[in-house]
Write a protein that holds these residues in place. Structure first.
Motif, PDB file in Angstrom:
ATOM      1  N   ILE A 196       0.842  -1.202   0.000  1.00  0.00           N
ATOM      2  CA  ILE A 196       0.000   0.000   0.000  1.00  0.00           C
ATOM      3  C   ILE A 196       0.873   1.246   0.000  1.00  0.00           C
ATOM      4  N   LEU A 197       0.277   2.352  -0.381  1.00  0.00           N
ATOM      5  CA  LEU A 197       0.936   3.643  -0.267  1.00  0.00           C
ATOM      6  C   LEU A 197       0.986   4.067   1.201  1.00  0.00           C
ATOM      7  N   GLU A 198       1.985   4.840   1.555  1.00  0.00           N
ATOM      8  CA  GLU A 198       2.124   5.307   2.940  1.00  0.00           C
ATOM      9  C   GLU A 198       0.927   6.154   3.363  1.00  0.00           C
ATOM     10  N   SER A 199       0.304   6.832   2.414  1.00  0.00           N
ATOM     11  CA  SER A 199      -0.840   7.696   2.720  1.00  0.00           C
ATOM     12  C   SER A 199      -2.081   6.904   3.138  1.00  0.00           C
ATOM     13  N   ASN A 200      -2.080   5.591   2.898  1.00  0.00           N
ATOM     14  CA  ASN A 200      -3.233   4.757   3.244  1.00  0.00           C
ATOM     15  C   ASN A 200      -3.096   4.076   4.603  1.00  0.00           C
ATOM     16  N   VAL A 201      -1.992   4.319   5.294  1.00  0.00           N
ATOM     17  CA  VAL A 201      -1.734   3.626   6.553  1.00  0.00           C
ATOM     18  C   VAL A 201      -2.841   3.877   7.570  1.00  0.00           C
ATOM     19  N   PHE A 202      -3.208   5.139   7.764  1.00  0.00           N
ATOM     20  CA  PHE A 202      -4.186   5.471   8.803  1.00  0.00           C
ATOM     21  C   PHE A 202      -5.554   4.849   8.484  1.00  0.00           C
ATOM     22  N   ALA A 203      -5.917   4.842   7.201  1.00  0.00           N
ATOM     23  CA  ALA A 203      -7.223   4.311   6.812  1.00  0.00           C
ATOM     24  C   ALA A 203      -7.334   2.813   7.070  1.00  0.00           C
ATOM     25  N   LEU A 204      -6.216   2.089   6.927  1.00  0.00           N
ATOM     26  CA  LEU A 204      -6.240   0.633   7.072  1.00  0.00           C
ATOM     27  C   LEU A 204      -5.879   0.158   8.479  1.00  0.00           C
ATOM     28  N   MET A 205      -5.326   1.051   9.291  1.00  0.00           N
ATOM     29  CA  MET A 205      -4.824   0.629  10.602  1.00  0.00           C
ATOM     30  C   MET A 205      -5.924   0.055  11.490  1.00  0.00           C
ATOM     31  N   ALA A 206      -7.169   0.504  11.321  1.00  0.00           N
ATOM     32  CA  ALA A 206      -8.271   0.013  12.155  1.00  0.00           C
ATOM     33  C   ALA A 206      -8.507  -1.482  11.965  1.00  0.00           C
ATOM     34  N   ARG A 207      -8.079  -2.034  10.837  1.00  0.00           N
ATOM     35  CA  ARG A 207      -8.268  -3.463  10.556  1.00  0.00           C
ATOM     36  C   ARG A 207      -7.064  -4.302  10.968  1.00  0.00           C
ATOM     37  N   VAL A 208      -5.989  -3.646  11.373  1.00  0.00           N
ATOM     38  CA  VAL A 208      -4.725  -4.342  11.668  1.00  0.00           C
ATOM     39  C   VAL A 208      -4.716  -4.850  13.115  1.00  0.00           C
ATOM     40  N   ASN A 209      -4.165  -6.056  13.305  1.00  0.00           N
ATOM     41  CA  ASN A 209      -4.057  -6.636  14.649  1.00  0.00           C
ATOM     42  C   ASN A 209      -2.783  -6.217  15.367  1.00  0.00           C
ATOM     43  N   LYS A 210      -1.716  -6.078  14.616  1.00  0.00           N
ATOM     44  CA  LYS A 210      -0.455  -5.625  15.215  1.00  0.00           C
ATOM     45  C   LYS A 210       0.485  -5.125  14.134  1.00  0.00           C
ATOM     46  N   VAL A 211       1.434  -4.295  14.561  1.00  0.00           N
ATOM     47  CA  VAL A 211       2.472  -3.769  13.675  1.00  0.00           C
ATOM     48  C   VAL A 211       3.793  -4.432  14.059  1.00  0.00           C
ATOM     49  N   VAL A 212       4.505  -4.948  13.079  1.00  0.00           N
ATOM     50  CA  VAL A 212       5.818  -5.570  13.306  1.00  0.00           C
ATOM     51  C   VAL A 212       6.832  -4.837  12.434  1.00  0.00           C
ATOM     52  N   ILE A 213       7.813  -4.217  13.057  1.00  0.00           N
ATOM     53  CA  ILE A 213       8.801  -3.418  12.325  1.00  0.00           C
ATOM     54  C   ILE A 213      10.207  -3.726  12.829  1.00  0.00           C
ATOM     55  N   GLY A 214      11.175  -3.324  12.054  1.00  0.00           N
ATOM     56  CA  GLY A 214      12.567  -3.393  12.478  1.00  0.00           C
ATOM     57  C   GLY A 214      13.026  -2.030  12.960  1.00  0.00           C
ATOM     58  N   ALA A 215      14.290  -1.947  13.370  1.00  0.00           N
ATOM     59  CA  ALA A 215      14.859  -0.677  13.838  1.00  0.00           C
ATOM     60  C   ALA A 215      16.351  -0.685  13.570  1.00  0.00           C
ATOM     61  N   ASP A 216      16.905   0.493  13.351  1.00  0.00           N
ATOM     62  CA  ASP A 216      18.355   0.612  13.191  1.00  0.00           C
ATOM     63  C   ASP A 216      19.038   0.824  14.532  1.00  0.00           C
ATOM     64  N   VAL A 217      18.341   1.485  15.468  1.00  0.00           N
ATOM     65  CA  VAL A 217      18.893   1.762  16.803  1.00  0.00           C
ATOM     66  C   VAL A 217      17.773   1.634  17.826  1.00  0.00           C
ATOM     67  N   VAL A 218      18.095   1.042  18.970  1.00  0.00           N
ATOM     68  CA  VAL A 218      17.200   1.054  20.130  1.00  0.00           C
ATOM     69  C   VAL A 218      17.890   1.882  21.209  1.00  0.00           C
ATOM     70  N   THR A 219      17.305   3.007  21.585  1.00  0.00           N
ATOM     71  CA  THR A 219      17.937   3.895  22.553  1.00  0.00           C
ATOM     72  C   THR A 219      17.753   3.379  23.975  1.00  0.00           C
TER      73      THR A 219
END
Length: 330
Positions: A196-219
């Motif tokens: 999806i386009l980044e602009s559609n994230v908010f519209a679809l987030m209500a249907r999402v169960n969880k977000v799984v992402i990576g990171a370059d740094v954990v402070t």
């Protein structure tokens, strides 16, 4: 991917640390610290992804302290002093800072053994994170991610290899090719994938169960530095009360933190042409085009940090920092 992976940078840093310590023929812990601090100054200025190299040096500095303490303890165990004097000396070690007043012939060997152990740990980071995948992604869930992360790809593949079906939504970020590569990698593993386009994230987030992402740094306070676009996804997840899971090896955990007034200091800017084409020069002639490559996500927007040792709530990551590092000088 044009940028180099954090894990590769950490492994290269380990090789150089092993060579540096091997060549440094000394029995003085203070001289090892000085050599490592000089090496850290050479690597200090770089992108957030290269923070992994600084973390390896800081870990090595902690190893010097630990090796010195072990050598001191061995010497005390072999000493014929009475118990009371040994107790008194032990208390002094606890309450006084290290001055490295003694030299030990086994110091370099002990430091090298600890570095070798860390090198072996780096080789098992992704498999150890993936072992926890079944605890977090369940059947028929809808998961959202962003950009490209090797750890997240392997994390999702582990779940699918166990026969569990789920749907993953990949949001485009900058560069868009990262999300395209992510989608292809997931789809090739028979995972239902939607780009999806980044602009559609908010519209679809209500249907999402969880977000799984990576990171370059954990402070040190549990926040993360990740590719641009990550903050928007985490903010949308926070609005809909969707948990945000961050997959990151312990080599990405840094003893440093970011202050609210210091958010620009860590960032790096990409070419302005990706924001405004050169062909639009007449229109944007007097505009200032800013293209940050990274986002800072505060700990309040992160639900859990999944590392190769265990999972942490962001407020508890300080315990890992205390175990991994000594006082950071730069």
């Amino acid at each position: 991917m044009t940028s180099r992976r954090s894990l590769s940078l950490a492994q290269e840093a380990m090789e150089e640390l092993l060579q540096t310590v091997s060549k440094h023929k000394s029995e003085d812990a203070g001289s090892f610290i000085e050599v490592l601090e000089n090496l850290k100054m050479q690597w200090k200025h770089g992108t957030p992804r290269q923070t992994a190299r600084l973390n390896m040096v800081d870990r090595a500095i902690k190893f010097v302290h630990e090796a010195y303490d072990e050598c001191e303890q061995k010497e005390q165990d072999n000493d014929s002093e009475d118990v009371s004097s040994r107790v008194t000396e032990h208390l002094n070690d606890v309450y006084e800072p290290h001055d490295f007043k003694n030299k030990h012939k086994d110091l370099r060997k002990t430091i090298l053994n600890k570095l070798v152990d860390l090198k072996e740990e780096l080789g098992t980071v992704i498999p150890m994170i993936c072992q926890q995948a079944m605890e977090h992604i369940h059947a028929n869930e809808i998961v959202m991610t962003s950009g490209y992360s090797t750890t997240v790809v392997e994390f999702c593949k582990k779940v699918r290899s166990q026969g569990r079906r789920f749907h993953i939504i990949v949001a485009e970020s900058d560069p868009a090719t990262a999300a395209h590569s992510m989608s292809k990698a997931l789809a090739s593993a028979s995972i239902d994938t939607t780009l999806i386009l980044e602009s559609n994230v908010f519209a679809l987030m209500a249907r999402v169960n969880k977000v799984v992402i990576g990171a370059d740094v954990v402070t040190a306070d549990g926040g993360i530095i990740a590719p641009v676009g990550t903050f928007g996804i985490c903010l949308a997840a926070h609005h809909y009360q969707v948990p945000v899971l961050v997959c990151a090896g312990m080599y990405k955990v840094t003893p440093r933190i970011l202050c609210s007034y210091d958010l620009d200091s860590f960032n790096h800017m990409g070419p302005a042409s990706t924001v405004a084409e050169y062909s639009d020069g007449a229109m944007v002639r007097h505009a200032r085009c800013i293209n940050p490559l990274y986002d800072y996500v505060p700990p309040s927007l992160v639900s859990i940090l999944i590392t190769n040792t265990e999972s942490y709530a962001p407020p508890n990551i300080y315990r890992a920092v205390a175990d991994l590092y000594t006082e950071v000088t730069s």
